[in-house]
Design an enzyme around this catalytic site. Structure first.
Site, PDB file in Angstrom:
ATOM      1  N   CYS A 160       0.352   5.149 -25.213  1.00  0.00           N
ATOM      2  CA  CYS A 160       0.307   6.526 -24.724  1.00  0.00           C
ATOM      3  C   CYS A 160      -1.038   6.757 -24.040  1.00  0.00           C
ATOM      4  O   CYS A 160      -2.062   6.242 -24.481  1.00  0.00           O
ATOM      5  CB  CYS A 160       0.475   7.503 -25.881  1.00  0.00           C
ATOM      6  SG  CYS A 160       0.553   9.226 -25.350  1.00  0.00           S
ATOM      7  N   CYS A 199      -4.808  11.711 -27.795  1.00  0.00           N
ATOM      8  CA  CYS A 199      -5.024  12.596 -28.950  1.00  0.00           C
ATOM      9  C   CYS A 199      -5.790  11.799 -30.008  1.00  0.00           C
ATOM     10  O   CYS A 199      -5.376  10.709 -30.397  1.00  0.00           O
ATOM     11  CB  CYS A 199      -3.687  13.084 -29.509  1.00  0.00           C
ATOM     12  SG  CYS A 199      -2.692  13.937 -28.272  1.00  0.00           S
ATOM     13  N   CYS A 257      -4.164  10.230 -33.314  1.00  0.00           N
ATOM     14  CA  CYS A 257      -2.843   9.590 -33.223  1.00  0.00           C
ATOM     15  C   CYS A 257      -2.981   8.084 -33.007  1.00  0.00           C
ATOM     16  O   CYS A 257      -3.803   7.630 -32.218  1.00  0.00           O
ATOM     17  CB  CYS A 257      -2.060  10.221 -32.078  1.00  0.00           C
ATOM     18  SG  CYS A 257      -0.484   9.425 -31.747  1.00  0.00           S
ATOM     19  N   GLU A 302       4.258   9.776 -24.069  1.00  0.00           N
ATOM     20  CA  GLU A 302       4.393  11.159 -23.627  1.00  0.00           C
ATOM     21  C   GLU A 302       5.671  11.236 -22.782  1.00  0.00           C
ATOM     22  O   GLU A 302       5.697  10.772 -21.638  1.00  0.00           O
ATOM     23  CB  GLU A 302       3.152  11.570 -22.814  1.00  0.00           C
ATOM     24  CG  GLU A 302       3.267  12.885 -22.073  1.00  0.00           C
ATOM     25  CD  GLU A 302       3.805  14.046 -22.921  1.00  0.00           C
ATOM     26  OE1 GLU A 302       3.359  14.237 -24.061  1.00  0.00           O
ATOM     27  OE2 GLU A 302       4.696  14.759 -22.424  1.00  0.00           O
ATOM     28  N   SER A 320       9.432  16.374 -27.149  1.00  0.00           N
ATOM     29  CA  SER A 320       8.129  16.854 -27.617  1.00  0.00           C
ATOM     30  C   SER A 320       7.060  16.438 -26.616  1.00  0.00           C
ATOM     31  O   SER A 320       6.961  15.277 -26.242  1.00  0.00           O
ATOM     32  CB  SER A 320       7.845  16.239 -28.992  1.00  0.00           C
ATOM     33  OG  SER A 320       6.563  16.601 -29.436  1.00  0.00           O
ATOM     34  N   LEU A 344       0.620  21.695 -29.885  1.00  0.00           N
ATOM     35  CA  LEU A 344      -0.539  22.540 -29.590  1.00  0.00           C
ATOM     36  C   LEU A 344      -1.791  22.077 -30.343  1.00  0.00           C
ATOM     37  O   LEU A 344      -2.826  21.807 -29.743  1.00  0.00           O
ATOM     38  CB  LEU A 344      -0.185  23.993 -29.942  1.00  0.00           C
ATOM     39  CG  LEU A 344      -1.065  25.079 -29.372  1.00  0.00           C
ATOM     40  CD1 LEU A 344      -1.101  25.054 -27.856  1.00  0.00           C
ATOM     41  CD2 LEU A 344      -0.583  26.447 -29.852  1.00  0.00           C
ATOM     42  N   HIS A 345      -1.704  22.031 -31.639  1.00  0.00           N
ATOM     43  CA  HIS A 345      -2.747  21.482 -32.532  1.00  0.00           C
ATOM     44  C   HIS A 345      -4.077  22.229 -32.560  1.00  0.00           C
ATOM     45  O   HIS A 345      -4.953  21.882 -33.356  1.00  0.00           O
ATOM     46  CB  HIS A 345      -3.042  20.006 -32.223  1.00  0.00           C
ATOM     47  CG  HIS A 345      -1.847  19.122 -32.191  1.00  0.00           C
ATOM     48  ND1 HIS A 345      -0.741  19.334 -32.981  1.00  0.00           N
ATOM     49  CD2 HIS A 345      -1.563  18.016 -31.459  1.00  0.00           C
ATOM     50  CE1 HIS A 345       0.160  18.400 -32.738  1.00  0.00           C
ATOM     51  NE2 HIS A 345      -0.298  17.596 -31.815  1.00  0.00           N
ATOM     52  N   CYS A 388       4.096   8.465 -35.828  1.00  0.00           N
ATOM     53  CA  CYS A 388       3.913   7.916 -34.505  1.00  0.00           C
ATOM     54  C   CYS A 388       2.904   6.752 -34.362  1.00  0.00           C
ATOM     55  O   CYS A 388       1.708   6.939 -34.564  1.00  0.00           O
ATOM     56  CB  CYS A 388       3.427   9.121 -33.707  1.00  0.00           C
ATOM     57  SG  CYS A 388       3.315   8.916 -32.006  1.00  0.00           S
TER      58      CYS A 388
HETATM   59  N1  SAH Z   1       3.358  12.840 -26.731  1.00  0.00           N
HETATM   60  C1  SAH Z   1       4.293  13.736 -27.314  1.00  0.00           C
HETATM   61  C2  SAH Z   1       5.320  13.085 -28.234  1.00  0.00           C
HETATM   62  C3  SAH Z   1       4.847  12.012 -29.170  1.00  0.00           C
HETATM   63  S1  SAH Z   1       3.825  12.506 -30.533  1.00  0.00           S
HETATM   64  C4  SAH Z   1       3.581  14.885 -28.000  1.00  0.00           C
HETATM   65  O1  SAH Z   1       2.361  14.916 -27.970  1.00  0.00           O
HETATM   66  O2  SAH Z   1       4.235  15.765 -28.516  1.00  0.00           O
HETATM   67  C5  SAH Z   1       4.873  13.476 -31.551  1.00  0.00           C
HETATM   68  C6  SAH Z   1       4.130  14.413 -32.482  1.00  0.00           C
HETATM   69  O3  SAH Z   1       3.535  13.668 -33.568  1.00  0.00           O
HETATM   70  C7  SAH Z   1       2.988  15.156 -31.822  1.00  0.00           C
HETATM   71  O4  SAH Z   1       2.999  16.497 -32.229  1.00  0.00           O
HETATM   72  C8  SAH Z   1       1.791  14.416 -32.370  1.00  0.00           C
HETATM   73  O5  SAH Z   1       0.629  15.160 -32.273  1.00  0.00           O
HETATM   74  C9  SAH Z   1       2.222  14.122 -33.781  1.00  0.00           C
HETATM   75  N2  SAH Z   1       1.438  13.096 -34.473  1.00  0.00           N
HETATM   76  C10 SAH Z   1       0.873  11.996 -33.960  1.00  0.00           C
HETATM   77  N3  SAH Z   1       0.226  11.296 -34.911  1.00  0.00           N
HETATM   78  C11 SAH Z   1       0.397  11.975 -36.065  1.00  0.00           C
HETATM   79  C12 SAH Z   1      -0.045  11.747 -37.413  1.00  0.00           C
HETATM   80  N4  SAH Z   1      -0.769  10.693 -37.730  1.00  0.00           N
HETATM   81  N5  SAH Z   1       0.298  12.659 -38.349  1.00  0.00           N
HETATM   82  C13 SAH Z   1       1.058  13.741 -38.028  1.00  0.00           C
HETATM   83  N6  SAH Z   1       1.517  13.980 -36.789  1.00  0.00           N
HETATM   84  C14 SAH Z   1       1.177  13.119 -35.813  1.00  0.00           C
END
Ligand code: SAH
Length: 349
Positions: free
Chosen positions: A109, A113, A116, A159, A190, A214-215, A332
């Protein structure tokens, strides 16, 4: 060799060229999507010479299952190796009558983030439509014959809106009657929040449910944990999300991963409530699933419940999601990075 799961017209063209009737395409698709055939030879109502020629010119499977894990809560996870050696993950979740799958859209990706696991090494490439459909079929084959997939979330690696051109044909297969027949309302894309791509999705096909990760309730914090935000900004994302809602009439979901001492303070909850208050949205709060080697932690139960109480007092439609498949690294991108594994079971193919 052509991937039979790539949704284009090549199968029809091939049948015509080889002088087979085109209705065979319908039969083949039925075997793949409903009949769960694992090979062309399983397609017992096709003439033998058609099966042989399909075997020569097409592939059903282009990936191999490197790992198959099952959690005590029924969650199953596959680590797949693609034909070029890239690795992706996909997950089957069992919740009462729901059978939800979580699929990947890219290898790695590019969004970065910070918490992640998927983006730690950047992005290698987009998945093809066929590779996206293949994940769906492999996961469906983990279910007994009398069970069907009910929901899809595109929340695995990658993504999805950065690979929209390949994702949409794959989701069409998932939602079409001759495909998996899963209603578009039960399919969620998502996104990290790419306004132009959200607009594009609104124009092309707004049947799917959209979830925005959003986070953080303000740009300063979001720029830190979702670095791509510094080029975008929350306001533009909310604008695009509002537009998607206007066009689709589908209630949006916002996702918020709770990271201890980073975005979990009462003031963050209050800001979040202000941001979402006048909107018809569902806020999905997810306790962080720790990733080995990263410094982020899950907040304490007390912090989580205080965060929740503030949102509830502000009448935000909020849902606190349970973690699933904790023991198999179902979050993820986690499995790809691990070496020693728990509960390993026999690969399927
Ligand atoms: N790129 C997209 C879809 C993939 S991630 C997106 O950002 O939505 C899917 C979701 O999992 C996102 O909300 C991401 O922030 C969350 N995520 C990733 N790693 C995580 C983790 N270790 N714990 C909880 N949620 C996580």
């Amino acid at each position: 060799m052509t991937h039979i799961l790539n949704p284009d017209n090549s199968l029809n063209d091939w049948l015509t060229e080889k002088q087979f009737p085109v209705y065979r395409a319908r039969q083949i698709r039925r075997w793949l999507f409903q009949g769960r055939a694992k090979s062309f030879d399983d397609m017992s109502d096709l003439p033998k010479h058609l099966r042989d020629q399909l075997e020569q010119d097409f592939k059903i499977w282009t990936t191999s299952v490197v790992k198959h894990q099952k959690s005590v809560d029924g969650t199953e996870k596959l680590l797949l190796e693609l034909s070029d050696g890239g690795r992706i993950e996909c997950v089957l979740l069992r919740e009462e009558s729901r059978r939800t799958i979580c699929i990947s859209s890219q290898v790695g990706c590019a969004m970065g983030c910070v918490f992640c696991a998927s983006g730690l090494d950047g992005v290698d490439r987009n998945l093809t439509s066929g590779e996206i459909v293949e994940q769906m079929l492999l996961l469906q084959r983990l279910l007994p014959n009398d069970e069907r997939l009910s929901h899809i979330v595109v929340m695995g690696m990658g993504e999805p809106l950065a690979n929209l051109d390949r994702l949409l044909p794959a989701l069409d297969e998932a939602s079409s009657k001759g495909g998996l027949g899963i209603s578009a309302r039960r399919i969620t894309i998502s996104t990290v929040g790419l306004p132009q791509a959200i607009d594009q999705l609104a124009n092309l096909n707004s049947r799917y449910h959209l979830a925005v990760s959003l986070h953080a309730p303000n740009d300063e914090l979001r720029n830190e944990i979702v670095p791509v935000n510094s080029r975008i900004g929350i306001e533009k994302i909310i604008e695009a999300a509002d537009h998607y809602f206007d066009v689709s009439s589908r209630r949006l979901t916002f996702e918020y991963v709770l990271l201890a001492d980073i975005n979990d303070q009462p003031d963050h909850a209050r800001q979040l409530a202000r941001l979402l208050k006048s909107r018809n949205v569902l806020l999905n709060v997810i306790p962080y699933n720790p990733v080995a080697g990263l410094p982020y932690r899950t907040p304490s139960a007390k912090t989580i419940s205080e965060f929740r109480a503030i949102l509830l007092r502000s009448n935000i439609n909020v849902q606190f999601r349970q973690k699933k498949g904790d023991d198999i690294d179902a979050a993820c991108g986690q499995l790809r990075r691990k070496t020693g594994e728990l509960h390993e079971i026999q690969p399927l193919n």
